[in-house]
Design an enzyme around this catalytic site. Structure first.
Site, PDB file in Angstrom:
ATOM      1  N   THR A 156       0.805  -1.136  -0.014  1.00  0.00           N
ATOM      2  CA  THR A 156      -0.098   0.019   0.030  1.00  0.00           C
ATOM      3  C   THR A 156       0.902   1.156  -0.029  1.00  0.00           C
ATOM      4  O   THR A 156       1.124   1.571  -1.122  1.00  0.00           O
ATOM      5  CB  THR A 156      -1.148   0.073   1.220  1.00  0.00           C
ATOM      6  OG1 THR A 156      -0.187  -0.323   2.267  1.00  0.00           O
ATOM      7  CG2 THR A 156      -2.069  -1.228   0.881  1.00  0.00           C
ATOM      8  N   LYS A 182       4.190  -7.094   3.888  1.00  0.00           N
ATOM      9  CA  LYS A 182       3.749  -5.684   3.612  1.00  0.00           C
ATOM     10  C   LYS A 182       3.271  -4.724   4.786  1.00  0.00           C
ATOM     11  O   LYS A 182       3.126  -5.386   5.984  1.00  0.00           O
ATOM     12  CB  LYS A 182       2.558  -5.612   2.674  1.00  0.00           C
ATOM     13  CG  LYS A 182       1.335  -5.950   3.178  1.00  0.00           C
ATOM     14  CD  LYS A 182       0.531  -4.763   3.968  1.00  0.00           C
ATOM     15  CE  LYS A 182       0.521  -3.523   3.173  1.00  0.00           C
ATOM     16  NZ  LYS A 182      -0.100  -2.338   4.138  1.00  0.00           N
ATOM     17  N   THR A 193       0.904  -6.835  13.515  1.00  0.00           N
ATOM     18  CA  THR A 193       0.635  -5.584  12.561  1.00  0.00           C
ATOM     19  C   THR A 193       1.160  -5.364  11.157  1.00  0.00           C
ATOM     20  O   THR A 193       2.363  -4.948  10.982  1.00  0.00           O
ATOM     21  CB  THR A 193       0.941  -4.210  13.056  1.00  0.00           C
ATOM     22  OG1 THR A 193       0.424  -4.373  14.571  1.00  0.00           O
ATOM     23  CG2 THR A 193       0.402  -3.102  12.617  1.00  0.00           C
ATOM     24  N   GLU A 276       6.264   4.744   7.371  1.00  0.00           N
ATOM     25  CA  GLU A 276       6.100   5.968   6.582  1.00  0.00           C
ATOM     26  C   GLU A 276       6.824   7.079   7.052  1.00  0.00           C
ATOM     27  O   GLU A 276       6.879   7.474   8.442  1.00  0.00           O
ATOM     28  CB  GLU A 276       4.628   6.156   6.808  1.00  0.00           C
ATOM     29  CG  GLU A 276       3.465   5.259   6.231  1.00  0.00           C
ATOM     30  CD  GLU A 276       1.949   5.311   6.610  1.00  0.00           C
ATOM     31  OE1 GLU A 276       1.313   4.633   5.858  1.00  0.00           O
ATOM     32  OE2 GLU A 276       1.821   5.635   7.754  1.00  0.00           O
ATOM     33  N   ASN A 398      -0.223  10.549   6.420  1.00  0.00           N
ATOM     34  CA  ASN A 398      -1.223  10.169   7.055  1.00  0.00           C
ATOM     35  C   ASN A 398      -2.712  11.271   7.006  1.00  0.00           C
ATOM     36  O   ASN A 398      -3.801  10.986   7.071  1.00  0.00           O
ATOM     37  CB  ASN A 398      -1.099   9.528   8.441  1.00  0.00           C
ATOM     38  CG  ASN A 398      -0.696   8.054   8.414  1.00  0.00           C
ATOM     39  OD1 ASN A 398      -1.289   7.132   8.240  1.00  0.00           O
ATOM     40  ND2 ASN A 398       0.845   8.178   8.690  1.00  0.00           N
ATOM     41  N   THR A 403      -6.956  10.957   0.551  1.00  0.00           N
ATOM     42  CA  THR A 403      -7.207  11.505  -0.667  1.00  0.00           C
ATOM     43  C   THR A 403      -6.151  11.653  -1.607  1.00  0.00           C
ATOM     44  O   THR A 403      -6.268  12.331  -2.771  1.00  0.00           O
ATOM     45  CB  THR A 403      -7.299  13.216   0.085  1.00  0.00           C
ATOM     46  OG1 THR A 403      -6.276  13.469   0.645  1.00  0.00           O
ATOM     47  CG2 THR A 403      -8.531  13.310   0.819  1.00  0.00           C
TER      48      THR A 403
END
Length: 403
Positions: A156, A182, A193, A276, A398, A403
């Protein structure tokens, strides 16, 4: 890693008798790869661990049901990215079952011999027609050389795919353990997780396989955190088909777990490296604890502290943040005996700071692979957890996720 285990190039299809595929079914708006298949040529024993989040996604419910019904046997795993199929009600459950039934039809196996996993945005309906129309193409693309495509298809926000493999000698016979994973955000496995899939061509009785997976997960996937968030879809699945002729028993168990842990650790560290917005891999070591449980709690508290993580990102050797977290972790702690170390540089010891060493610690923090350590001064137990720094890029990713 013992002499019986050696790393090798590969991933989910390196073990004999496994094929994989990764295609674009049109789930992701960018038309990237988003549908993965893993197929064992023969029925495989399966072990699995799943999220402890009570907001459980439909694929987790279905996979648990299938494992219970089949007695822990599977032929195929279907995985989609781009949509978590979580918190989607009865329709989401129906779609997860369709993913399994259509895969079973094409694989020529029972429906309960198919496991399902999904990853992506929570609360969005799964476009099941895209999956059912893409499945025949995925089966046509299956190959022992398609592991890299499958590893890409489950991503992702991951900046890169995660694959690992080892060869392990079991009572004189060689077997392979390989996997893919992933995960980049919503990472604190409280198994587990993220998504991870591991295969082996060793024969392993299902109860022993489950024990091995839990042993490996405890010191790898359950010892990482990016942001302290436990997802709704987390799963680690381990399939063993016995195609190598090697088998695992009580005598060879330690060698097998050594190899499995090596694969899981490499995948887990890949998740943290690709966290991230991450720019640094951080090893958090807690020693001097009254128990392993206390050590793990404290290490996780340090690894999840925004103040610690931002200080590391900025290269600030603020040992006070580390000592403060250790002191509020709720475990036995002796300030007068505590020690804080950044790299090999002791910044707090015997109840007093050593700020004259701060410039050396600041220089060390400019690196990309760092270690911070706290001795609680309360015992002899220890624990290691891996995390990453916290950057402005994490906030941006995040804030814009949907969007």
């Amino acid at each position: 890693m013992s002499a019986t285990v050696s790393t090798t190039v590969g991933g989910i299809t390196t073990a004999r008798g496994f094929r994989a595929a990764g295609i674009s079914a049109g789930i992701k708006a960018n038309r990237g790869l988003d549908l993965a298949l893993i197929v064992s040529d023969t029925p495989a024993d399966v072990a699995a661990v799943f999220t402890t989040n009570l907001a459980i996604a439909a694929p987790v419910v279905v996979s648990r049901e299938h494992l219970a019904r089949s007695g822990g046997v599977a032929r195929a795993v279907i995985v989609n990215s781009g949509c978590a199929n979580a918190c989607t009600g009865d329709e989401g459950m129906a779609n997860a079952r369709v993913m399994a039934s259509e895969t079973a039809r094409l694989a020529g196996c029972r429906e309960d011999e198919v496991l399902v996993a999904s990853t992506g945005v929570i609360g969005v309906g799964l476009p099941i027609e895209k999956i059912t129309s893409g499945l025949p193409r995925a089966f046509a693309a299956l190959g022992a050389d398609q592991g890299p495509a499958a590893a890409q298809a489950i991503m992702t926000t991951d900046p890169f795919p995660k694959e690992a493999a080892v060869r392990v000698v079991l009572d004189g016979r060689e077997a392979v353990i390989g996997g893919m994973a992933k995960g980049s955000g919503m990472i604190e496995p409280m198994m587990a997780t993220m998504l991870a899939f591991v295969t082996t061509d060793a024969a392993v009785p299902q109860p022993l396989l489950q024990r091995a997976l839990r042993d490996a997960v405890n010191t790898t996937f359950n010892a990482i955190t990016v942001d302290g968030e436990c997802s709704t879809n987390d799963a680690v699945m381990l399939l063993a088909n016995g195609r190598s002729g090697a088998s695992v028993n009580d005598a060879s168990y330690a060698a097998f777990v050594d190899g499995l842990t090596t694969v899981c650790r490499e995948l887990a560290l890949g998740i943290v490296r690709g966290g991230e917005g991450a720019t640094k891999l951080v090893t958090v070591q807690v020693t001097g604890a009254a128990s392993e449980h206390d050590a793990r709690i404290t290490a996780k508290a340090i690894a999840n502290s925004p103040l610690v993580k931002t200080a590391i990102h900025g290269g600030d050797p603020n040992w006070g943040r580390l000592i403060a977290v250790a002191g509020r972790a709720g475990v036995a702690f002796e300030l007068s005996r505590a020690v804080v170390t950044i790299g090999s540089i002791v910044l707090f010891q015997d109840g007093r700071p050593h700020d004259e060493r701060a410039p050396d610690a600041a220089a060390y923090l400019q690196g990309k692979a760092l270690t911070v350590s706290v001795d609680l001064g309360s015992g002899t137990a220890s624990s290691t957890v891996w995390t990453c720094d916290l950057s402005a890029e994490y906030v941006k990713i995040n804030a814009d996720y949907r969007t």
